[in-house]
Enzyme design. Structure first.
Site, PDB file in Angstrom:
ATOM      1  N   TYR A 181     -33.897  55.316 -13.629  1.00  0.00           N
ATOM      2  CA  TYR A 181     -34.210  54.986 -12.344  1.00  0.00           C
ATOM      3  C   TYR A 181     -35.009  56.033 -12.332  1.00  0.00           C
ATOM      4  CZ  TYR A 181     -30.750  51.020 -12.755  1.00  0.00           C
ATOM      5  OH  TYR A 181     -29.717  49.736 -12.740  1.00  0.00           O
ATOM      6  N   ILE A 236     -21.816  46.332  -8.290  1.00  0.00           N
ATOM      7  CA  ILE A 236     -22.568  47.906  -8.738  1.00  0.00           C
ATOM      8  C   ILE A 236     -23.183  47.664  -6.641  1.00  0.00           C
ATOM      9  CG2 ILE A 236     -22.086  48.919  -9.957  1.00  0.00           C
ATOM     10  CD1 ILE A 236     -24.006  48.264 -11.124  1.00  0.00           C
ATOM     11  N   LYS A 253     -25.286  49.059  -4.131  1.00  0.00           N
ATOM     12  CA  LYS A 253     -26.509  49.266  -3.817  1.00  0.00           C
ATOM     13  C   LYS A 253     -26.280  49.947  -2.324  1.00  0.00           C
ATOM     14  CE  LYS A 253     -30.872  50.609  -2.821  1.00  0.00           C
ATOM     15  NZ  LYS A 253     -31.085  50.928  -0.910  1.00  0.00           N
ATOM     16  N   SER A 254     -25.919  51.059  -1.648  1.00  0.00           N
ATOM     17  CA  SER A 254     -26.479  51.405  -0.006  1.00  0.00           C
ATOM     18  C   SER A 254     -26.656  53.237  -0.190  1.00  0.00           C
ATOM     19  CB  SER A 254     -25.092  51.143   0.799  1.00  0.00           C
ATOM     20  OG  SER A 254     -24.762  51.198   2.078  1.00  0.00           O
ATOM     21  N   ARG A 257     -22.215  51.385   5.443  1.00  0.00           N
ATOM     22  CA  ARG A 257     -22.175  50.483   5.210  1.00  0.00           C
ATOM     23  C   ARG A 257     -21.554  50.879   3.275  1.00  0.00           C
ATOM     24  NH1 ARG A 257     -27.351  49.460   5.248  1.00  0.00           N
ATOM     25  NH2 ARG A 257     -27.302  48.550   6.973  1.00  0.00           N
ATOM     26  N   ASN A 260     -18.709  48.285   1.992  1.00  0.00           N
ATOM     27  CA  ASN A 260     -18.180  47.593   0.472  1.00  0.00           C
ATOM     28  C   ASN A 260     -17.404  48.178  -0.202  1.00  0.00           C
ATOM     29  OD1 ASN A 260     -21.040  46.718   1.126  1.00  0.00           O
ATOM     30  ND2 ASN A 260     -22.137  47.969  -0.445  1.00  0.00           N
TER      31      ASN A 260
END
Length: 285
Positions: free
Chosen positions: A63, A239, A241-242, A247, A251
């Site tokens: 990543y 898991i 992503k945000s 958000r 979550n």
């Protein structure tokens, strides 16, 4: 509650269950994914997520944002030992896992990892059993608290267990209501390995499915929350992503309602098989 949910861990202003891993480590039942955030974006997203109450952050060498994740941890002011950090290493380290570990802890700015994963099995290279043996060495030395795999299919899992007698704590796979991954989930369960779901609410087009929007309306939540709750009620660890703090809070709040058996079954019925997924027999980093 999902079949593996255990206890309650206070996460800032939020409450979230924890899950038991096979060798006694506990892990938060939902985490923050960080792909494809860059370092600057990851630093902000991790800080806000930890301030919101997250205590599990997932990153990877590939990543290229481990430094940002570490910065976000430091900026949050949350103690290192209160945050569960997962990262993953690429194929070039399958015969030198220690160097992969050294690179990751340096970039993250930490001195141990909570969970270290083989990112892809890369069977064309044929060294993922070596990588697994390297992870076991790190575990034995206390440099990692738990070890696992990512994108491993049943034959890949069988190979590492046959060679070492030790199963992964976690196998992280692409899983969602459109792709139930029956064979991989069954293999994980057979070895006592926790199934972790990456990209758990993608493709986002699924959020418009009538069975999902109907469940969202019935429970007064968002479609994304319905899908995340579907994961947790199956015993999976999602898991998402945000980078959006609102958000992120939504979550994290998915444990405040429970889908009915009928609603879970309706989401299960959305399964389209695995034809559209990346095949880990032929792809990998």
């Amino acid at each position: 509650m999902g079949r593996h949910e255990r206890g309650l861990a206070t996460l800032g202003a939020m409450i979230a269950p924890t899950l038991d891993l096979p060798r006694g480590v506990t892990i938060p039942a939902i985490g923050l994914g960080t792909w494809p955030l860059d370092d600057a974006e990851a630093a902000v997203a991790v800080r806000t997520a930890l301030e919101t109450g997250y205590r599990l952050v997932d990153t990877a060498e590939n990543y290229r944002n481990e430094a940002g994740v570490g910065q976000g941890l430091r900026d949050s002011g949350i103690a290192r030992e209160d945050v569960f950090i997962t990262t993953k290493f690429n194929r070039e380290w399958h015969t030198d896992v220690r160097s992969a570990w050294e690179n990751s802890v340096r970039l993250l700015g930490v001195d141990y990892l909570d969970l270290f994963l083989i990112h892809w099995p890369n069977p064309d290279q044929g060294r993922y059993v070596d990588a697994w043996e390297g992870l076991i060495e790190l575990l034995d030395e206390g440099l990692v608290r738990a070890i696992g795999t990512s994108n491993f299919k049943a034959p890949h899992l069988e190979a590492v267990v046959a060679a070492t007698g030790m199963a992964p704590d976690v196998n992280q796979i692409n899983l969602n209501p459109y792709a139930l991954r029956h064979a991989s989930v069954a293999a994980n369960a057979a070895h006592g390995t926790l199934t972790e779901s990456w990209s758990p609410i993608q493709p986002h087009s699924m959020l418009a499915e009538p069975v999902i929007t109907a469940a969202a309306q019935a429970h007064g939540v968002t479609p994304a929350q319905v899908v995340l709750r579907w994961h947790t009620q199956h015993g999976y660890l999602p898991i998402p992503k945000s980078a959006n703090p609102e958000r992120q809070a939504e979550n994290l709040a998915v444990f405040g309602f429970t889908l009915t058996d009928t609603e879970v079954a309706a989401l299960d019925a959305l399964d389209r098989g695995e034809a559209g997924l990346t095949d880990s027999d032929v792809f990998g980093h």
